[in-house]
Write an enzyme that holds these catalytic residues in place. Sequence first.
Site, PDB file in Angstrom:
ATOM      1  N   GLU A   1       0.902  -1.128   0.270  1.00  0.00           N
ATOM      2  CA  GLU A   1      -0.051  -0.209  -0.147  1.00  0.00           C
ATOM      3  C   GLU A   1       0.337   1.309  -0.394  1.00  0.00           C
ATOM      4  OE1 GLU A   1      -2.327   2.762  -0.270  1.00  0.00           O
ATOM      5  OE2 GLU A   1      -3.735   0.869   0.366  1.00  0.00           O
TER       6      GLU A   1
ATOM      7  N   ASP B   1       5.443   0.950  -4.544  1.00  0.00           N
ATOM      8  CA  ASP B   1       4.594   0.718  -5.356  1.00  0.00           C
ATOM      9  C   ASP B   1       4.521  -0.608  -5.607  1.00  0.00           C
ATOM     10  OD1 ASP B   1       3.604   0.085  -8.168  1.00  0.00           O
ATOM     11  OD2 ASP B   1       5.097   0.512  -9.413  1.00  0.00           O
TER      12      ASP B   1
ATOM     13  N   ASP C   1      -8.636   2.268  -8.292  1.00  0.00           N
ATOM     14  CA  ASP C   1      -9.280   2.501  -9.345  1.00  0.00           C
ATOM     15  C   ASP C   1      -9.498   2.518 -10.458  1.00  0.00           C
ATOM     16  OD1 ASP C   1     -10.040   5.091 -10.059  1.00  0.00           O
ATOM     17  OD2 ASP C   1      -8.135   6.303  -8.695  1.00  0.00           O
TER      18      ASP C   1
ATOM     19  N   LYS D   1     -13.497   8.266 -16.298  1.00  0.00           N
ATOM     20  CA  LYS D   1     -13.336   8.959 -17.779  1.00  0.00           C
ATOM     21  C   LYS D   1     -12.628   7.974 -18.514  1.00  0.00           C
ATOM     22  CE  LYS D   1     -14.220  13.469 -15.198  1.00  0.00           C
ATOM     23  NZ  LYS D   1     -13.420  14.658 -15.710  1.00  0.00           N
TER      24      LYS D   1
ATOM     25  N   ASP E   1     -16.852  -2.194  -7.782  1.00  0.00           N
ATOM     26  CA  ASP E   1     -18.355  -1.558  -7.437  1.00  0.00           C
ATOM     27  C   ASP E   1     -18.586  -1.041  -8.593  1.00  0.00           C
ATOM     28  OD1 ASP E   1     -16.280   0.603  -7.075  1.00  0.00           O
ATOM     29  OD2 ASP E   1     -18.243   1.324  -6.011  1.00  0.00           O
TER      30      ASP E   1
ATOM     31  N   THR F   1     -16.706  -5.521   2.814  1.00  0.00           N
ATOM     32  CA  THR F   1     -16.791  -4.021   3.787  1.00  0.00           C
ATOM     33  C   THR F   1     -16.899  -3.159   4.276  1.00  0.00           C
ATOM     34  OG1 THR F   1     -16.303  -2.775   1.514  1.00  0.00           O
ATOM     35  CG2 THR F   1     -14.662  -4.316   2.554  1.00  0.00           C
ATOM     36  N   LYS F   2     -16.711  -2.393   4.577  1.00  0.00           N
ATOM     37  CA  LYS F   2     -18.330  -1.144   5.259  1.00  0.00           C
ATOM     38  C   LYS F   2     -18.791  -0.486   4.002  1.00  0.00           C
ATOM     39  CE  LYS F   2     -16.639  -0.868   9.930  1.00  0.00           C
ATOM     40  NZ  LYS F   2     -15.729   0.273  10.801  1.00  0.00           N
ATOM     41  N   PHE F   3     -17.316  -0.083   3.557  1.00  0.00           N
ATOM     42  CA  PHE F   3     -17.958   0.086   1.666  1.00  0.00           C
ATOM     43  C   PHE F   3     -18.865  -0.309   0.918  1.00  0.00           C
ATOM     44  CE2 PHE F   3     -16.735  -0.043  -2.961  1.00  0.00           C
ATOM     45  CZ  PHE F   3     -17.293   1.938  -2.876  1.00  0.00           C
ATOM     46  N   GLU F   4     -18.556  -1.611   0.925  1.00  0.00           N
ATOM     47  CA  GLU F   4     -19.388  -2.188   0.523  1.00  0.00           C
ATOM     48  C   GLU F   4     -21.624  -2.334   0.980  1.00  0.00           C
ATOM     49  OE1 GLU F   4     -17.985  -6.174  -0.979  1.00  0.00           O
ATOM     50  OE2 GLU F   4     -16.420  -5.873   0.299  1.00  0.00           O
TER      51      GLU F   4
END
Length: 232
Positions: free
Chosen positions: A88, A115, A138, A142, A174, A211-214
């Site tokens: 990370e 990286d 990510d 666009k 997602d 995850t909380k995000f999910e």
Amino acid sequence: MTTPAPENTHHRTIRSFVLRTGRLTKGQEQAIETGWSTLGIDEGTSTLDYQALFQRTAPVVFEIGFGNGETLAQMAKAMPEYNFIGVEVHTPGVGHLLHLLQRDQLNNVRVINTDAVEILKQRIAPQSLERVQIFFPDPWHKKRHHKRRIIQTEFVELLVSRLTTNGLIHLATDWEPYAQHMAEVLDANPQLKRLQADSPFVERPAHRPLTKFEQRGQRLGHGVWDLIYQRV
């Protein structure tokens, strides 16, 4: 530990990240100070010796972009028979993961703050990883930014070269257009086969924590796509 330098915008080599800076909390800073010497992997160019790193022999899971480390820590706790290497670039996330590892006394995770592409090229031996996992990279929504997506033909070839025979690539996103792109790239690699033959997408496996995000996304009706492919 060395914080990565900003990306040169004229350099076209695929990278696993766009640098995200952030202030360390006192807890994150303390976790790095107390945990890095035993749980961190310093910069270098030599091939990693897993036996020396973990003081044992076990299958190695390599996670790219672990974010705040919550998912990786949960997986390491639930799967003590595996060794995990997490990469990370966001230093506060590194600090948070180190805090979790120390809190739960988990010794089957090692952390890298740089990286992932260069680590894979320089320090990971061919055919040495049991699994590579990349969760919610990510999507670069666009169209003009699609070339920045990490899941590209060249990068997948690099991942495959580092997998053991029958080793797995596990991706999750997602963003449905990115999921389709991921499937196209993985399907095009002759050394990979779908884990589920009739579809590139599988149900979230039990070993990947929700995850909380999910959870928030599910309440809003958003989808999540998991892809698992095996090296043949």
